[in-house]
Design an enzyme around this catalytic site. Structure first.
Site, mmCIF file in Angstrom:
data_model
loop_
_atom_site.group_PDB
_atom_site.id
_atom_site.type_symbol
_atom_site.label_atom_id
_atom_site.label_comp_id
_atom_site.label_asym_id
_atom_site.label_seq_id
_atom_site.Cartn_x
_atom_site.Cartn_y
_atom_site.Cartn_z
ATOM 1 N N GLU A 165 127.027 15.590 46.363
ATOM 2 C CA GLU A 165 127.151 15.575 47.820
ATOM 3 C C GLU A 165 128.365 14.728 48.185
ATOM 4 O OE1 GLU A 165 123.588 14.016 49.556
ATOM 5 O OE2 GLU A 165 122.370 14.842 47.940
ATOM 6 N N TRP B 15 116.706 24.046 50.431
ATOM 7 C CA TRP B 15 116.850 24.055 48.982
ATOM 8 C C TRP B 15 115.721 24.801 48.273
ATOM 9 C CZ3 TRP B 15 121.509 23.030 47.550
ATOM 10 C CH2 TRP B 15 122.288 22.131 48.269
ATOM 11 N N GLU C 34 130.074 17.103 55.634
ATOM 12 C CA GLU C 34 129.511 16.897 54.298
ATOM 13 C C GLU C 34 129.291 18.241 53.620
ATOM 14 O OE1 GLU C 34 125.999 14.403 51.970
ATOM 15 O OE2 GLU C 34 126.517 13.937 54.051
ATOM 16 N N TYR D 164 127.510 20.882 56.265
ATOM 17 C CA TYR D 164 126.926 20.361 57.496
ATOM 18 C C TYR D 164 127.719 19.176 58.017
ATOM 19 C CZ TYR D 164 124.628 17.168 54.129
ATOM 20 O OH TYR D 164 124.362 16.276 53.121
ATOM 21 N N ARG E 97 125.354 23.656 50.568
ATOM 22 C CA ARG E 97 125.066 23.277 51.950
ATOM 23 C C ARG E 97 126.304 22.661 52.593
ATOM 24 N NH1 ARG E 97 121.112 18.441 54.043
ATOM 25 N NH2 ARG E 97 121.211 18.906 56.272
ATOM 26 N N THR F 233 126.923 20.529 46.836
ATOM 27 C CA THR F 233 127.025 21.680 45.943
ATOM 28 C C THR F 233 125.661 22.286 45.653
ATOM 29 O OG1 THR F 233 126.788 20.415 43.887
ATOM 30 C CG2 THR F 233 129.019 20.636 44.787
ATOM 31 N N ASP G 164 127.399 15.511 59.094
ATOM 32 C CA ASP G 164 126.484 14.386 58.921
ATOM 33 C C ASP G 164 126.551 13.463 60.139
ATOM 34 O OD1 ASP G 164 124.580 12.943 57.589
ATOM 35 O OD2 ASP G 164 125.944 11.985 56.190
#
Length: 488
Positions: free
Chosen positions: A33, A453, A86, A78, A76, A89, A80
């Site tokens: 991340e 997820w 952010e 997005y 993902r 993977t 943050d």
């Protein structure tokens, strides 16, 4: 692998045979991340970082009706808290797959930034430039993170992680540190001055090196997700691959010791004060001069190199005794990882660490800064060096890192073509393949959907969902195929 909503992290059934096999194996799931910093220069009037980040995400909001989405490679994307875009993977079985996905994330952020820059220039002047930094400290001294995720067998106690893994994570920064230039001078890591606890479940009121919040995104009776916060954001692909691969091997030793009820050999390297040790490692550019107060009351000399040598020794012996570890990584040669690990440690031991300046971020920066200082007759200011430091991490408009790669002064393992491919193609051997397939199909049919997820949901015209609790499983279930058929 952060969580959007509660998606069934509590199992209700006994472990199946497949999960039992996974528990006994050395297979692992990796994820990275990365929080990116944002700023604007050259505009006609001040431009807030938060507004710029929102402008970057306007195309995402237009398509997904949210700043929080998943893309076709299963990752993902997005916005943050605050102004930090952010990218997390998708699940990967191999460090090279995680690296390709991470490189894809850099390209995604670059494209979003350049698109926002074009729009911004029509509003705030032709000189407006959007910078997106893959680093960990902004110009105001605020810290943000790069978090590694490792799926770990549940039978490994958290106390063992703290005692046996943390000394490795702290000292591996010799070859994974991104380097930072500041008023106090140059140091190996970007995060050392900001991490105040060894292990904690909190992420806002404290900054731990390892986060213990229990969100496995897998069968919670079998696995936990180890959330490593201590690492820097790397531009070096070699460093990214090595930090994942070497950490995996250390975890293999710890897990096998847990299976057999034996001593891994790592416990004696536990620090009396992990935060103090982290500061020492970050400031010892030789890698061999620092000394550490150990938990058993002794003092260990020889710097980070001495501890890394011991970890390597144990791992190398373990791999010789358990050759099946070599098949745990589908696309990474374990013996080559060990060879690279040994070479970089030997380079520090021999006082020739600069030979790794084409692979290690902080060494690349130090070589570059020293060269520029010499050209300027030693008159290069700290503020100018800090500016160059930021440029190195700018994935949108930075010049330094790209120049190093073009000249062969920084080694790459994934080329731009492979990174572009990874934007659209998930790993084929994890549940990310199913998530990516679902997203691609839903988008091509303009269907309304949501996912996280462990769950995929078709929300219109009929609500249907499927749970994907096993991150290793890329095989479509009947329920998954039914949802795909509903999209046709």
């Amino acid at each position: 692998m952060p969580q959007l909503r509660d998606s069934g992290n509590h199992s209700t059934a006994p472990l199946d045979a497949h999960t039992k096999d996974e528990i006994q194996s050395f297979a692992r799931i990796f994820g990275i991340e990365t929080e990116y910093g944002v700023s604007v220069t050259g505009s006609d009037r001040p431009c807030d970082a938060g507004q710029t980040a929102m402008m970057m995400f306007q195309p995402i909001v237009a398509e997904a009706r949210s700043t929080n989405t998943y893309i076709e490679n299963g990752s993902r994307l997005y916005l943050d808290v605050g102004s930090h875009p952010e990218y997390a993977t998708a699940e990967a079985r191999d460090p090279m797959d995680a690296l390709a996905l991470d490189a894809a994330g850099e390209l995604v952020m670059r494209d979003l930034a350049l698109d926002a820059q074009r729009r911004l220039r029509s509003i705030q002047g032709a000189g407006s430039t959007v910078h997106v930094f893959k680093n960990n400290v902004d110009s105001a001294g605020h810290s943000f993170g790069c978090h590694e995720n490792y799926l770990v067998r549940r039978f490994v106690p958290l106390k063992t992680i703290e005692q046996e893994l943390l000394p490795f994570l702290i000292t591996r920064q010799l070859f994974t540190g991104a380097g930072r230039m500041g008023e106090q001078g140059f140091q190996i890591t970007q995060r050392a001055d900001f991490l105040d606890e060894a292990v904690s479940s909190a992420t806002t009121r404290s900054r731990p090196m390892v986060n213990t919040r229990d969100e496995p995104h897998a069968d919670p009776d079998a696995f936990r997700r180890l959330h490593v916060i201590i690492g820097d954001s790397n531009r070096s692909q070699w460093a990214t691959m090595m930090k994942l691969a070497t950490t995996h091997l250390v975890l293999c030793v710890i897990e096998q010791a847990g299976r057999e009820g034996k001593d891994s050999g790592f416990a004696r390297f536990s620090f009396a004060d992990a935060s103090a040790a982290n500061h020492k490692v970050s400031r010892d550019l030789t890698g061999v001069e620092a000394s550490f107060d150990m938990a058993d009351g002794t003092v260990m000399e020889g710097g980070a190199v001495a501890i890394q040598e011991r970890y390597l020794e144990i791992v190398e012996r373990f791999v010789g005794q358990h050759p099946e570890v070599c098949s745990s990584l589908p696309r990474t040669d374990v013996h080559e990882v060990i060879r690279r690990w040994r070479r970089v440690i030997e380079a520090f031991r021999s006082g020739v660490s600069e030979t790794f300046a084409d692979k290690v971020d902080w060494l690349a920066k130090r070589r570059l800064f020293d060269m520029l200082r010499n050209r300027a007759g030693g008159r290069l200011s700290v503020s100018k060096l800090e500016q160059l430091d930021m440029d190195y991490h700018d994935v949108a408009n930075g010049a330094l890192y790209a120049s190093l790669c073009r000249r062969g002064a920084m080694r790459t393992l994934v080329n731009e073509s492979q990174a572009h491919e990874a934007i659209d193609v998930p790993p084929h051997d994890t549940r990310a393949a199913l998530r990516g397939r679902f997203i691609q199909s839903a988008r091509s049919h303009n269907a309304q959907y949501s996912c996280d997820w462990t769950r995929l949901s078709l929300t219109s015209p009929n609500r249907m969902d499927v749970t994907l609790l096993d991150p290793f499983d890329a095989q479509p279930s009947d329920r998954f195929l039914t949802i795909l058929e509903a999209l046709q």
